[in-house]
Write a protein that holds these residues in place. Structure first.
Motif, PDB file in Angstrom:
ATOM      1  N   ARG A  53       0.828  -1.206   0.000  1.00  0.00           N
ATOM      2  CA  ARG A  53       0.000   0.000   0.000  1.00  0.00           C
ATOM      3  C   ARG A  53       0.867   1.263   0.000  1.00  0.00           C
ATOM      4  NH1 ARG A  53      -3.011   3.025  -1.570  1.00  0.00           N
ATOM      5  NH2 ARG A  53      -5.146   3.518  -0.919  1.00  0.00           N
ATOM      6  N   VAL A  54       2.008   1.207   0.700  1.00  0.00           N
ATOM      7  CA  VAL A  54       2.923   2.351   0.699  1.00  0.00           C
ATOM      8  C   VAL A  54       3.404   2.646  -0.723  1.00  0.00           C
ATOM      9  CG1 VAL A  54       5.253   3.095   1.359  1.00  0.00           C
ATOM     10  CG2 VAL A  54       3.709   2.148   3.084  1.00  0.00           C
ATOM     11  N   ILE A  55       3.769   1.603  -1.442  1.00  0.00           N
ATOM     12  CA  ILE A  55       4.335   1.768  -2.782  1.00  0.00           C
ATOM     13  C   ILE A  55       3.247   2.040  -3.832  1.00  0.00           C
ATOM     14  CG2 ILE A  55       5.594   0.548  -4.610  1.00  0.00           C
ATOM     15  CD1 ILE A  55       7.366   1.608  -2.372  1.00  0.00           C
ATOM     16  N   GLY A  56       2.018   1.566  -3.567  1.00  0.00           N
ATOM     17  CA  GLY A  56       0.927   1.772  -4.516  1.00  0.00           C
ATOM     18  C   GLY A  56       0.659   0.578  -5.403  1.00  0.00           C
ATOM     19  N   SER A  57       0.858  -0.605  -4.867  1.00  0.00           N
ATOM     20  CA  SER A  57       0.649  -1.850  -5.604  1.00  0.00           C
ATOM     21  C   SER A  57      -0.373  -2.732  -4.886  1.00  0.00           C
ATOM     22  CB  SER A  57       1.978  -2.616  -5.724  1.00  0.00           C
ATOM     23  OG  SER A  57       2.904  -1.913  -6.507  1.00  0.00           O
ATOM     24  N   GLY A  70       7.575   4.356  -8.345  1.00  0.00           N
ATOM     25  CA  GLY A  70       7.753   5.116  -9.571  1.00  0.00           C
ATOM     26  C   GLY A  70       7.491   4.324 -10.831  1.00  0.00           C
ATOM     27  N   ALA A  71       6.793   3.191 -10.693  1.00  0.00           N
ATOM     28  CA  ALA A  71       6.355   2.393 -11.845  1.00  0.00           C
ATOM     29  C   ALA A  71       7.498   1.752 -12.621  1.00  0.00           C
ATOM     30  CB  ALA A  71       5.476   3.237 -12.772  1.00  0.00           C
ATOM     31  N   THR A  72       8.640   1.552 -11.974  1.00  0.00           N
ATOM     32  CA  THR A  72       9.739   0.792 -12.554  1.00  0.00           C
ATOM     33  C   THR A  72      10.311  -0.098 -11.460  1.00  0.00           C
ATOM     34  OG1 THR A  72      11.529   2.327 -11.964  1.00  0.00           O
ATOM     35  CG2 THR A  72      10.350   2.754 -14.042  1.00  0.00           C
ATOM     36  N   SER A  73      11.047  -1.129 -11.865  1.00  0.00           N
ATOM     37  CA  SER A  73      11.654  -2.003 -10.858  1.00  0.00           C
ATOM     38  C   SER A  73      12.648  -1.235  -9.989  1.00  0.00           C
ATOM     39  CB  SER A  73      12.361  -3.181 -11.540  1.00  0.00           C
ATOM     40  OG  SER A  73      13.474  -2.734 -12.299  1.00  0.00           O
ATOM     41  N   SER A  74      13.250  -0.169 -10.547  1.00  0.00           N
ATOM     42  CA  SER A  74      14.259   0.609  -9.811  1.00  0.00           C
ATOM     43  C   SER A  74      13.655   1.499  -8.742  1.00  0.00           C
ATOM     44  CB  SER A  74      15.051   1.495 -10.788  1.00  0.00           C
ATOM     45  OG  SER A  74      15.666   0.714 -11.776  1.00  0.00           O
ATOM     46  N   THR A  75      12.343   1.730  -8.823  1.00  0.00           N
ATOM     47  CA  THR A  75      11.696   2.670  -7.906  1.00  0.00           C
ATOM     48  C   THR A  75      10.537   2.047  -7.143  1.00  0.00           C
ATOM     49  OG1 THR A  75      10.328   3.470  -9.737  1.00  0.00           O
ATOM     50  CG2 THR A  75      12.355   4.684  -9.285  1.00  0.00           C
ATOM     51  N   SER A  76      10.435   0.718  -7.192  1.00  0.00           N
ATOM     52  CA  SER A  76       9.375   0.009  -6.473  1.00  0.00           C
ATOM     53  C   SER A  76      10.012  -0.833  -5.372  1.00  0.00           C
ATOM     54  CB  SER A  76       8.572  -0.875  -7.444  1.00  0.00           C
ATOM     55  OG  SER A  76       7.430  -1.416  -6.817  1.00  0.00           O
ATOM     56  N   LYS A  77      10.674  -0.137  -4.447  1.00  0.00           N
ATOM     57  CA  LYS A  77      11.537  -0.813  -3.480  1.00  0.00           C
ATOM     58  C   LYS A  77      11.290  -0.313  -2.061  1.00  0.00           C
ATOM     59  CE  LYS A  77      15.249  -1.239  -6.927  1.00  0.00           C
ATOM     60  NZ  LYS A  77      15.582  -2.664  -6.921  1.00  0.00           N
ATOM     61  N   ILE A 100       4.914  -4.395  -9.203  1.00  0.00           N
ATOM     62  CA  ILE A 100       4.123  -3.244  -9.613  1.00  0.00           C
ATOM     63  C   ILE A 100       2.656  -3.622  -9.829  1.00  0.00           C
ATOM     64  CG2 ILE A 100       3.797  -1.504 -11.433  1.00  0.00           C
ATOM     65  CD1 ILE A 100       6.883  -1.633 -11.822  1.00  0.00           C
ATOM     66  N   ASP A 101       2.425  -4.712 -10.529  1.00  0.00           N
ATOM     67  CA  ASP A 101       1.050  -5.062 -10.917  1.00  0.00           C
ATOM     68  C   ASP A 101       0.485  -6.276 -10.195  1.00  0.00           C
ATOM     69  OD1 ASP A 101       2.806  -6.799 -12.149  1.00  0.00           O
ATOM     70  OD2 ASP A 101       1.673  -6.934 -14.014  1.00  0.00           O
ATOM     71  N   LYS A 102       1.268  -6.870  -9.311  1.00  0.00           N
ATOM     72  CA  LYS A 102       0.809  -8.056  -8.591  1.00  0.00           C
ATOM     73  C   LYS A 102       0.897  -7.817  -7.077  1.00  0.00           C
ATOM     74  CE  LYS A 102       2.229 -11.322 -12.196  1.00  0.00           C
ATOM     75  NZ  LYS A 102       2.664 -10.289 -13.160  1.00  0.00           N
TER      76      LYS A 102
END
Length: 399
Positions: A53-57, A70-77, A100-102
Protein backbone atom coordinates in the motif's frame (compact mmCIF):
# COMPACT_ATOMS: atom_id res chain seq x y z
CA UNK A 1 -26.23 11.67 -0.05
CA UNK A 2 -22.85 11.34 -1.68
CA UNK A 3 -21.00 13.07 1.20
CA UNK A 4 -22.75 10.84 3.75
CA UNK A 5 -21.69 7.74 1.82
CA UNK A 6 -18.09 8.91 1.75
CA UNK A 7 -18.13 9.61 5.48
CA UNK A 8 -19.66 6.23 6.27
CA UNK A 9 -16.95 4.45 4.27
CA UNK A 10 -14.13 6.63 5.55
CA UNK A 11 -11.13 4.98 7.22
CA UNK A 12 -8.58 7.29 8.89
CA UNK A 13 -5.07 7.23 7.51
CA UNK A 14 -2.13 6.31 9.73
CA UNK A 15 1.30 7.95 9.68
CA UNK A 16 4.51 5.91 9.64
CA UNK A 17 7.95 7.55 10.00
CA UNK A 18 9.96 6.96 6.83
CA UNK A 19 12.81 8.24 4.69
CA UNK A 20 12.64 8.36 0.90
CA UNK A 21 16.14 7.85 -0.48
CA UNK A 22 18.06 7.42 -3.68
CA UNK A 23 20.80 4.83 -3.56
CA UNK A 24 22.83 4.40 -6.74
CA UNK A 25 20.37 4.26 -9.63
CA UNK A 26 17.43 3.17 -7.45
CA UNK A 27 14.98 4.82 -5.07
CA UNK A 28 13.15 3.32 -2.11
CA UNK A 29 11.19 3.96 1.05
CA UNK A 30 13.29 3.26 4.17
CA UNK A 31 11.79 2.35 7.55
CA UNK A 32 13.18 1.68 10.99
CA UNK A 33 11.78 -1.64 12.15
CA UNK A 34 10.68 -0.14 15.46
CA UNK A 35 8.67 2.55 13.64
CA UNK A 36 6.45 0.07 11.83
CA UNK A 37 3.04 -0.80 13.28
CA UNK A 38 3.37 -3.76 15.61
CA UNK A 39 1.63 -6.17 13.23
CA UNK A 40 4.19 -5.35 10.53
CA UNK A 41 7.27 -5.70 12.72
CA UNK A 42 7.31 -9.42 11.95
CA UNK A 43 7.53 -11.06 8.51
CA UNK A 44 4.16 -12.05 7.11
CA UNK A 45 1.00 -10.93 5.40
CA UNK A 46 0.54 -7.72 7.42
CA UNK A 47 4.04 -6.47 6.57
CA UNK A 48 3.64 -7.31 2.89
CA UNK A 49 0.24 -5.62 2.66
CA UNK A 50 1.54 -2.50 4.38
CA UNK A 51 4.50 -2.18 2.01
CA UNK A 52 2.33 -2.83 -1.03
CA UNK A 53 0.00 0.00 0.00
CA UNK A 54 2.92 2.35 0.70
CA UNK A 55 4.33 1.77 -2.78
CA UNK A 56 0.93 1.77 -4.52
CA UNK A 57 0.65 -1.85 -5.60
CA UNK A 58 -0.85 -3.89 -7.07
CA UNK A 59 -1.69 -1.46 -9.83
CA UNK A 60 -3.25 -2.84 -13.05
CA UNK A 61 -2.41 0.49 -14.70
CA UNK A 62 1.27 -0.11 -13.77
CA UNK A 63 1.74 3.54 -12.77
CA UNK A 64 1.68 3.38 -8.94
CA UNK A 65 -0.01 6.77 -8.88
CA UNK A 66 -1.54 6.14 -5.44
CA UNK A 67 1.73 5.35 -3.73
CA UNK A 68 5.44 6.11 -3.45
CA UNK A 69 6.53 3.78 -6.25
CA UNK A 70 7.75 5.12 -9.57
CA UNK A 71 6.35 2.39 -11.84
CA UNK A 72 9.74 0.79 -12.55
CA UNK A 73 11.65 -2.00 -10.86
CA UNK A 74 14.26 0.61 -9.81
CA UNK A 75 11.70 2.67 -7.91
CA UNK A 76 9.38 0.01 -6.47
CA UNK A 77 11.54 -0.81 -3.48
CA UNK A 78 11.34 -0.87 0.31
CA UNK A 79 13.95 -1.23 3.06
CA UNK A 80 13.63 -2.08 6.75
CA UNK A 81 16.56 -1.24 9.03
CA UNK A 82 17.27 -2.13 12.65
CA UNK A 83 20.18 -2.17 15.06
CA UNK A 84 22.10 -5.35 14.38
CA UNK A 85 21.78 -8.28 16.74
CA UNK A 86 25.38 -9.17 15.83
CA UNK A 87 28.36 -7.55 17.55
CA UNK A 88 30.24 -7.71 14.22
CA UNK A 89 27.67 -5.53 12.46
CA UNK A 90 26.12 -2.12 13.00
CA UNK A 91 22.81 -2.48 11.21
CA UNK A 92 20.53 -5.21 9.85
CA UNK A 93 19.22 -4.45 6.35
CA UNK A 94 16.15 -6.17 4.92
CA UNK A 95 15.12 -5.44 1.33
CA UNK A 96 11.66 -5.92 -0.21
CA UNK A 97 11.19 -5.68 -3.99
CA UNK A 98 7.53 -4.74 -4.51
CA UNK A 99 5.78 -6.01 -7.62
CA UNK A 100 4.12 -3.24 -9.61
CA UNK A 101 1.05 -5.06 -10.92
CA UNK A 102 0.81 -8.06 -8.59
CA UNK A 103 0.09 -8.29 -4.82
CA UNK A 104 3.56 -9.58 -4.08
CA UNK A 105 6.71 -8.53 -2.22
CA UNK A 106 9.81 -10.50 -3.21
CA UNK A 107 12.23 -11.06 -0.30
CA UNK A 108 14.55 -13.44 -2.18
CA UNK A 109 17.46 -11.08 -2.86
CA UNK A 110 19.28 -7.86 -2.15
CA UNK A 111 19.31 -4.46 -3.89
CA UNK A 112 22.90 -3.49 -4.52
CA UNK A 113 22.06 0.10 -5.41
CA UNK A 114 20.08 0.76 -2.24
CA UNK A 115 22.88 -0.90 -0.27
CA UNK A 116 24.76 2.38 -0.76
CA UNK A 117 21.97 4.27 1.03
CA UNK A 118 21.84 1.93 4.02
CA UNK A 119 24.95 3.32 5.74
CA UNK A 120 23.92 6.99 5.45
CA UNK A 121 20.34 6.22 6.51
CA UNK A 122 21.48 4.14 9.48
CA UNK A 123 23.83 6.87 10.69
CA UNK A 124 21.24 9.64 10.29
CA UNK A 125 18.61 7.59 12.15
CA UNK A 126 20.77 6.73 15.15
CA UNK A 127 21.28 3.05 14.33
CA UNK A 128 25.08 3.27 14.37
CA UNK A 129 27.06 3.73 17.60
CA UNK A 130 28.10 7.43 17.68
CA UNK A 131 31.54 6.33 18.85
CA UNK A 132 32.09 4.81 15.39
CA UNK A 133 31.34 8.07 13.59
CA UNK A 134 34.20 10.58 13.25
CA UNK A 135 33.64 14.33 13.30
CA UNK A 136 35.30 14.47 9.89
CA UNK A 137 36.47 11.56 7.78
CA UNK A 138 34.91 8.24 6.85
CA UNK A 139 32.55 6.08 8.90
CA UNK A 140 32.84 2.39 8.09
CA UNK A 141 29.35 0.91 8.47
CA UNK A 142 29.17 -2.87 8.80
CA UNK A 143 25.86 -4.02 7.33
CA UNK A 144 24.24 -7.42 7.73
CA UNK A 145 22.16 -8.08 4.61
CA UNK A 146 19.33 -10.17 6.02
CA UNK A 147 17.87 -11.45 2.74
CA UNK A 148 21.07 -13.14 1.59
CA UNK A 149 22.82 -13.46 4.97
CA UNK A 150 25.92 -11.58 3.83
CA UNK A 151 28.12 -8.74 5.05
CA UNK A 152 28.35 -5.41 3.22
CA UNK A 153 30.86 -2.76 4.27
CA UNK A 154 30.01 0.82 3.35
CA UNK A 155 32.44 3.74 3.71
CA UNK A 156 30.32 6.82 4.36
CA UNK A 157 31.94 10.29 4.18
CA UNK A 158 31.30 12.46 7.24
CA UNK A 159 31.63 16.27 7.46
CA UNK A 160 31.13 18.06 10.79
CA UNK A 161 29.54 14.97 12.29
CA UNK A 162 26.92 14.67 9.52
CA UNK A 163 26.66 12.40 6.52
CA UNK A 164 28.08 14.11 3.44
CA UNK A 165 25.58 13.80 0.58
CA UNK A 166 26.73 16.38 -1.96
CA UNK A 167 29.93 16.07 -3.94
CA UNK A 168 31.44 15.71 -7.40
CA UNK A 169 31.19 11.92 -7.88
CA UNK A 170 29.31 11.18 -11.09
CA UNK A 171 27.40 7.93 -11.62
CA UNK A 172 26.01 7.16 -15.06
CA UNK A 173 22.26 6.74 -14.73
CA UNK A 174 22.02 9.49 -12.09
CA UNK A 175 21.64 13.04 -13.37
CA UNK A 176 23.37 14.98 -10.60
CA UNK A 177 26.73 14.40 -8.89
CA UNK A 178 26.94 13.52 -5.19
CA UNK A 179 29.35 12.20 -2.57
CA UNK A 180 31.09 8.94 -3.41
CA UNK A 181 30.31 5.90 -1.22
CA UNK A 182 32.56 2.87 -1.82
CA UNK A 183 30.68 -0.35 -1.09
CA UNK A 184 32.26 -3.77 -0.54
CA UNK A 185 30.15 -6.90 -0.86
CA UNK A 186 31.96 -9.50 1.25
CA UNK A 187 32.03 -13.16 0.17
CA UNK A 188 29.13 -12.49 -2.25
CA UNK A 189 28.52 -16.11 -3.29
CA UNK A 190 25.49 -17.89 -1.90
CA UNK A 191 25.64 -20.82 0.48
CA UNK A 192 29.08 -22.24 1.16
CA UNK A 193 30.85 -20.56 -1.72
CA UNK A 194 28.68 -22.15 -4.42
CA UNK A 195 29.38 -19.45 -7.01
CA UNK A 196 28.42 -21.81 -9.83
CA UNK A 197 25.38 -23.87 -8.77
CA UNK A 198 25.89 -26.37 -11.61
CA UNK A 199 29.64 -26.56 -11.11
CA UNK A 200 30.22 -25.29 -14.65
CA UNK A 201 31.61 -22.00 -15.94
CA UNK A 202 29.42 -22.37 -19.04
CA UNK A 203 26.27 -24.45 -19.34
CA UNK A 204 24.13 -25.45 -22.28
CA UNK A 205 20.64 -24.11 -21.55
CA UNK A 206 17.83 -25.62 -23.63
CA UNK A 207 15.15 -22.94 -23.92
CA UNK A 208 11.88 -23.76 -25.73
CA UNK A 209 11.31 -21.45 -28.69
CA UNK A 210 14.88 -20.18 -28.50
CA UNK A 211 17.13 -23.20 -28.75
CA UNK A 212 20.26 -24.25 -26.92
CA UNK A 213 22.11 -21.26 -25.46
CA UNK A 214 25.50 -21.01 -23.84
CA UNK A 215 24.96 -19.60 -20.34
CA UNK A 216 27.05 -18.72 -17.31
CA UNK A 217 24.90 -19.34 -14.25
CA UNK A 218 26.48 -17.53 -11.33
CA UNK A 219 25.41 -16.76 -7.79
CA UNK A 220 27.44 -13.80 -6.59
CA UNK A 221 25.67 -10.67 -5.43
CA UNK A 222 22.48 -12.06 -6.90
CA UNK A 223 21.72 -15.19 -8.92
CA UNK A 224 22.28 -14.21 -12.56
CA UNK A 225 21.96 -15.91 -15.94
CA UNK A 226 24.48 -14.51 -18.44
CA UNK A 227 24.09 -15.23 -22.15
CA UNK A 228 25.82 -13.95 -25.29
CA UNK A 229 24.00 -11.09 -27.03
CA UNK A 230 24.84 -12.48 -30.48
CA UNK A 231 23.20 -15.83 -29.66
CA UNK A 232 19.80 -14.12 -29.31
CA UNK A 233 20.17 -11.64 -32.15
CA UNK A 234 21.39 -8.57 -30.25
CA UNK A 235 24.56 -6.48 -30.31
CA UNK A 236 24.73 -5.71 -26.58
CA UNK A 237 24.47 -1.97 -27.28
CA UNK A 238 20.66 -1.85 -27.07
CA UNK A 239 18.81 0.79 -25.05
CA UNK A 240 15.55 0.27 -23.16
CA UNK A 241 13.12 0.95 -25.99
CA UNK A 242 14.65 -1.76 -28.18
CA UNK A 243 13.75 -4.40 -25.59
CA UNK A 244 10.92 -3.04 -23.45
CA UNK A 245 8.82 -2.11 -26.48
CA UNK A 246 9.03 -5.65 -27.86
CA UNK A 247 6.63 -8.03 -26.14
CA UNK A 248 8.13 -11.06 -27.90
CA UNK A 249 11.59 -10.15 -26.65
CA UNK A 250 10.35 -9.74 -23.08
CA UNK A 251 8.60 -13.12 -23.28
CA UNK A 252 11.80 -14.70 -24.60
CA UNK A 253 13.89 -13.25 -21.77
CA UNK A 254 11.38 -14.40 -19.16
CA UNK A 255 11.48 -17.92 -20.64
CA UNK A 256 15.29 -17.88 -20.49
CA UNK A 257 15.13 -16.61 -16.91
CA UNK A 258 12.67 -19.31 -15.85
CA UNK A 259 14.73 -22.15 -17.32
CA UNK A 260 17.89 -20.67 -15.83
CA UNK A 261 16.21 -20.55 -12.43
CA UNK A 262 15.37 -24.26 -12.66
CA UNK A 263 18.93 -25.16 -13.69
CA UNK A 264 20.29 -23.10 -10.78
CA UNK A 265 18.02 -24.92 -8.33
CA UNK A 266 16.13 -21.78 -7.34
CA UNK A 267 12.79 -23.26 -8.38
CA UNK A 268 11.71 -26.80 -9.21
CA UNK A 269 9.52 -25.96 -12.21
CA UNK A 270 9.34 -23.06 -14.68
CA UNK A 271 5.75 -22.41 -13.58
CA UNK A 272 7.12 -21.10 -10.26
CA UNK A 273 9.17 -18.30 -11.88
CA UNK A 274 6.30 -15.81 -11.73
CA UNK A 275 6.39 -15.91 -7.93
CA UNK A 276 10.14 -15.27 -7.87
CA UNK A 277 10.38 -12.14 -10.00
CA UNK A 278 13.38 -10.55 -8.31
CA UNK A 279 15.73 -13.51 -8.79
CA UNK A 280 17.47 -14.68 -10.85
CA UNK A 281 18.40 -11.80 -13.13
CA UNK A 282 19.09 -12.40 -16.82
CA UNK A 283 21.75 -10.41 -18.68
CA UNK A 284 23.39 -10.50 -22.09
CA UNK A 285 27.01 -9.65 -22.85
CA UNK A 286 29.09 -8.67 -25.87
CA UNK A 287 32.59 -7.41 -26.67
CA UNK A 288 33.09 -3.62 -26.43
CA UNK A 289 31.59 -1.38 -29.12
CA UNK A 290 30.84 2.30 -29.58
CA UNK A 291 27.29 3.42 -28.82
CA UNK A 292 25.27 6.42 -27.69
CA UNK A 293 23.82 6.14 -24.16
CA UNK A 294 20.26 7.02 -23.21
CA UNK A 295 21.41 10.52 -22.17
CA UNK A 296 23.11 11.13 -25.52
CA UNK A 297 26.60 10.49 -24.17
CA UNK A 298 29.05 8.75 -26.51
CA UNK A 299 30.42 5.58 -24.95
CA UNK A 300 33.61 4.51 -26.73
CA UNK A 301 34.73 0.92 -27.10
CA UNK A 302 38.25 2.02 -26.15
CA UNK A 303 36.99 3.09 -22.70
CA UNK A 304 35.16 -0.12 -21.76
CA UNK A 305 36.00 -3.81 -21.54
CA UNK A 306 32.61 -5.23 -22.52
CA UNK A 307 28.91 -4.48 -22.98
CA UNK A 308 26.27 -5.74 -20.54
CA UNK A 309 22.51 -5.33 -20.60
CA UNK A 310 20.38 -6.74 -17.77
CA UNK A 311 16.69 -7.22 -17.09
CA UNK A 312 15.02 -6.61 -13.75
CA UNK A 313 11.42 -7.52 -12.93
CA UNK A 314 10.75 -8.32 -16.59
CA UNK A 315 12.14 -5.12 -18.14
CA UNK A 316 15.53 -3.97 -19.40
CA UNK A 317 17.15 -1.92 -16.64
CA UNK A 318 17.95 1.70 -17.45
CA UNK A 319 21.48 1.31 -16.09
CA UNK A 320 22.67 -1.68 -14.02
CA UNK A 321 21.42 -3.25 -10.82
CA UNK A 322 24.07 -3.08 -8.10
CA UNK A 323 23.78 -6.77 -7.29
CA UNK A 324 24.09 -7.67 -10.97
CA UNK A 325 27.20 -5.48 -11.09
CA UNK A 326 28.62 -7.68 -8.33
CA UNK A 327 27.82 -10.73 -10.45
CA UNK A 328 29.55 -9.08 -13.43
CA UNK A 329 32.63 -8.32 -11.33
CA UNK A 330 32.80 -11.89 -10.03
CA UNK A 331 32.23 -13.52 -13.42
CA UNK A 332 34.76 -11.24 -15.12
CA UNK A 333 37.40 -12.23 -12.56
CA UNK A 334 37.01 -15.93 -13.33
CA UNK A 335 38.66 -17.02 -16.57
CA UNK A 336 36.37 -18.86 -18.96
CA UNK A 337 32.96 -17.44 -18.09
CA UNK A 338 30.94 -15.73 -20.82
CA UNK A 339 31.49 -12.39 -19.04
CA UNK A 340 35.24 -12.92 -18.87
CA UNK A 341 35.41 -14.01 -22.53
CA UNK A 342 33.35 -11.00 -23.69
CA UNK A 343 35.92 -8.81 -21.91
CA UNK A 344 38.72 -10.49 -23.85
CA UNK A 345 39.52 -13.36 -21.48
CA UNK A 346 42.52 -13.70 -19.23
CA UNK A 347 43.00 -12.85 -15.57
CA UNK A 348 41.57 -9.51 -14.44
CA UNK A 349 40.53 -8.02 -11.12
CA UNK A 350 38.39 -5.20 -12.48
CA UNK A 351 36.36 -4.34 -15.56
CA UNK A 352 34.56 -1.32 -16.92
CA UNK A 353 31.35 -2.31 -18.66
CA UNK A 354 28.96 -0.34 -20.82
CA UNK A 355 25.28 -0.23 -19.86
CA UNK A 356 22.32 1.73 -21.31
CA UNK A 357 23.10 4.88 -19.30
CA UNK A 358 26.89 4.84 -19.65
CA UNK A 359 29.62 2.82 -17.97
CA UNK A 360 30.62 1.48 -14.56
CA UNK A 361 33.86 0.11 -13.12
CA UNK A 362 33.65 -2.84 -10.75
CA UNK A 363 36.28 -5.04 -9.18
CA UNK A 364 36.65 -8.47 -7.61
CA UNK A 365 39.41 -10.87 -6.62
CA UNK A 366 38.84 -14.52 -7.49
CA UNK A 367 40.73 -17.56 -6.23
CA UNK A 368 40.36 -21.29 -6.76
CA UNK A 369 40.34 -23.03 -3.38
CA UNK A 370 40.15 -26.85 -3.26
CA UNK A 371 38.49 -26.94 -6.65
CA UNK A 372 35.90 -24.27 -5.89
CA UNK A 373 35.96 -20.63 -6.92
CA UNK A 374 35.89 -18.08 -4.14
CA UNK A 375 35.32 -14.32 -4.27
CA UNK A 376 36.57 -12.53 -1.15
CA UNK A 377 34.81 -9.29 -1.97
CA UNK A 378 33.39 -7.29 -4.85
CA UNK A 379 33.86 -3.53 -4.91
CA UNK A 380 32.08 -0.63 -6.53
CA UNK A 381 31.35 3.01 -5.84
CA UNK A 382 27.85 4.44 -5.59
CA UNK A 383 26.24 7.56 -4.14
CA UNK A 384 23.13 8.19 -2.07
CA UNK A 385 20.93 11.07 -1.04
CA UNK A 386 17.91 11.70 1.16
CA UNK A 387 15.06 12.93 -1.05
CA UNK A 388 12.41 13.36 1.64
CA UNK A 389 11.89 12.43 5.25
CA UNK A 390 8.95 12.51 7.59
CA UNK A 391 5.92 10.23 7.36
CA UNK A 392 4.21 8.12 4.76
CA UNK A 393 0.45 7.76 5.08
CA UNK A 394 -1.72 4.78 4.27
CA UNK A 395 -5.36 3.92 5.06
CA UNK A 396 -5.59 2.28 8.47
CA UNK A 397 -7.23 -0.85 7.11
CA UNK A 398 -4.50 -1.57 4.54
CA UNK A 399 -2.91 -4.39 6.50
Amino acid sequence: MMSESVQNNSVPQIKIPATYMRGGTSKGVFFKLSDLPEAAQQPGVARDQLLLRVIGSPDPYEKQIDGMGGATSSTSKTVILSESESAEHDVDYLFGQVSIDKPYVDWSGNCGNLSAAVGPCAISNGLVDPARIPENGVAEVRIWQVNIQKTIVSRVPIVNGEVQETGDFELDGVTFPAAEIPVAFMDPADGEGAIFPTGNLIDQLDVPGVGILKATLINAGIPTVFINAADIGYTGAELQDAINGDSRALEMFETIRAHGAVRMGLISDVSEAGKRQHTPKVAFVAPPADYVSSSGKNVLATNIDLLVRALSMGKLHHAMMGTAAVAIAAAAAIEGTLVNLAAGGGKRNEVTFGHPSGSLRVGAEASLVEGRWHIEQALMSRSARVLMEGFVRIPGDSF
